[in-house]
Design an enzyme around this catalytic site. Sequence first.
Site, PDB file in Angstrom:
ATOM      1  N   ASN A   1       0.876  -1.172   0.000  1.00 56.83           N
ATOM      2  CA  ASN A   1       0.000   0.000   0.000  1.00 56.83           C
ATOM      3  C   ASN A   1       0.913   1.222   0.000  1.00 56.83           C
ATOM      4  O   ASN A   1       1.429   1.620   1.044  1.00 56.83           O
ATOM      5  CB  ASN A   1      -0.887  -0.061   1.253  1.00 56.83           C
ATOM      6  CG  ASN A   1      -1.818   1.128   1.359  1.00 56.83           C
ATOM      7  OD1 ASN A   1      -1.724   2.086   0.586  1.00 56.83           O
ATOM      8  ND2 ASN A   1      -2.706   1.083   2.330  1.00 56.83           N
TER       9      ASN A   1
ATOM     10  N   HIS B   1     -12.250   4.049  -0.002  1.00 57.45           N
ATOM     11  CA  HIS B   1     -12.374   3.011   1.037  1.00 57.45           C
ATOM     12  C   HIS B   1     -13.199   1.821   0.549  1.00 57.45           C
ATOM     13  O   HIS B   1     -13.760   1.076   1.361  1.00 57.45           O
ATOM     14  CB  HIS B   1     -13.076   3.532   2.318  1.00 57.45           C
ATOM     15  CG  HIS B   1     -12.344   4.603   3.062  1.00 57.45           C
ATOM     16  ND1 HIS B   1     -12.978   5.661   3.665  1.00 57.45           N
ATOM     17  CD2 HIS B   1     -11.024   4.765   3.319  1.00 57.45           C
ATOM     18  CE1 HIS B   1     -12.093   6.434   4.264  1.00 57.45           C
ATOM     19  NE2 HIS B   1     -10.900   5.919   4.057  1.00 57.45           N
TER      20      HIS B   1
ATOM     21  N   GLU C   1      -8.681  -4.840   4.915  1.00 61.70           N
ATOM     22  CA  GLU C   1      -8.486  -4.567   3.479  1.00 61.70           C
ATOM     23  C   GLU C   1      -7.378  -5.443   2.894  1.00 61.70           C
ATOM     24  O   GLU C   1      -7.448  -5.849   1.740  1.00 61.70           O
ATOM     25  CB  GLU C   1      -8.141  -3.080   3.299  1.00 61.70           C
ATOM     26  CG  GLU C   1      -9.316  -2.168   3.588  1.00 61.70           C
ATOM     27  CD  GLU C   1      -8.901  -0.766   3.989  1.00 61.70           C
ATOM     28  OE1 GLU C   1      -8.462  -0.576   5.142  1.00 61.70           O
ATOM     29  OE2 GLU C   1      -9.015   0.141   3.156  1.00 61.70           O
TER      30      GLU C   1
END
Length: 399
Positions: free
Chosen positions: A10, A180, A385
């Site tokens: 990420n 999101h 996630e």
Amino acid sequence: MSNKLVLVLNCGSSSLKFAVINANNGDEIISGLAECFNLPDARMKWNISGKKDAAHLPPNSAHAEAISYIVEEIIKNEQGLAEQFVAVGHRVVHGGEKFTESVVITPDVCKSIKECASLAPLHNPAAIMGIKAARAAFPELPQVAVFDTAFHQTMPASAFLYALPYHLYKEKGIRRYGMHGTSHLFVSREAARLLDKPLAETNVITAHLGNGGSVCAVKNGKCVDTSMGMTPLAGLVMGTRCGDIDPSIIEHLVAREGYSPAGVMDILQKQSGLLGISGVSSDFRDIQSACEKGNEQAILARDIFCYRLAKYIAGYAVPLGRIDALVFTGGIGENSAMVRDKVLNLLSVFGYQVDSEKNETTILGKKGTITTENSPTAMVIPTNEEWVIAQDSASLVSA
Ligand code: AMP
């Protein structure tokens, strides 16, 4: 079942979060954060099966140096680990209208991610740097992009269009995209599981409340509306972002009060929200303890935060009709009994009744219902996630 390990990356503009996840069960084998890129004290901290470690990176390191450190100094020291990798999964913030689901990265996909960079100028170029560095480190592994915007691509035009001249949408791509998405997708699936209902027949409202925050209306498993807009600045009150404001305030501050456009954007993005109202902090833990000491500005910040959130949730009764559950997630949603209690009380028109004991104890990674038996259901579900990224990556490469 053999392990299917995925290296999840990420990449932010000045930091990189990484994890090694078992796609089969979500187990986190390694997690870490590299930060302070392009600065003399670039550094990294990580956790392997619960054991913490940290190191300085060479001064002015960025994505490439960080990824090479992760591979050479961390992963290679864990015997047999790299051999179990099936893919590298990248979180990509903006996929525009082009990406409605996760994809295996090809040169064409990279080109499209670059084209979406005008919509996420800090994040998408960082993802490209991460993709290049990961490809150099693992030339034999497939790479997968998982987009924060993809889950919201099922919104109807009535929800995603602004009331601006239509050509601004058709020619310039000005519309609501939402963010999101990976978190909203994960917790809405989990909610259907906890409710023991088929996803395709489940309606939930998911509130992801972290440093950034957004709400999503999920009808029959698909997103039909969300609070973030073309960028993450819209919607809820956040740590330092203002959320919704009258756009004329910008012109007023520039033309009449002498602010520069960049100065106003800095205010809206970095000096507003909980920090701006309270003058205390953007961190909700600090706001909460200031509230407990009677700090009036902190109480005001908390109350505006909860009021805006409750109004959004109430509004999503319109597209959903029937609400099977309201779900809280993200650092604040998973841990602040205070916020959940206030928001559910503001929503008493729907009949919500908080079970105080369940609300107080469902924190620190626990999941479950926090309302009484006679109340409509509100629940807490810790988001994950990274697991979605690992699952999507593993299933795309095995297909
Ligand atoms: P995230 O971006 O999901 O990591 O969430 C960060 C936000 O969650 C920050 O505002 C934190 O203060 C807040 N947070 C984390 N732990 C707690 C807690 N125990 N109580 C209240 N807020 C918390």
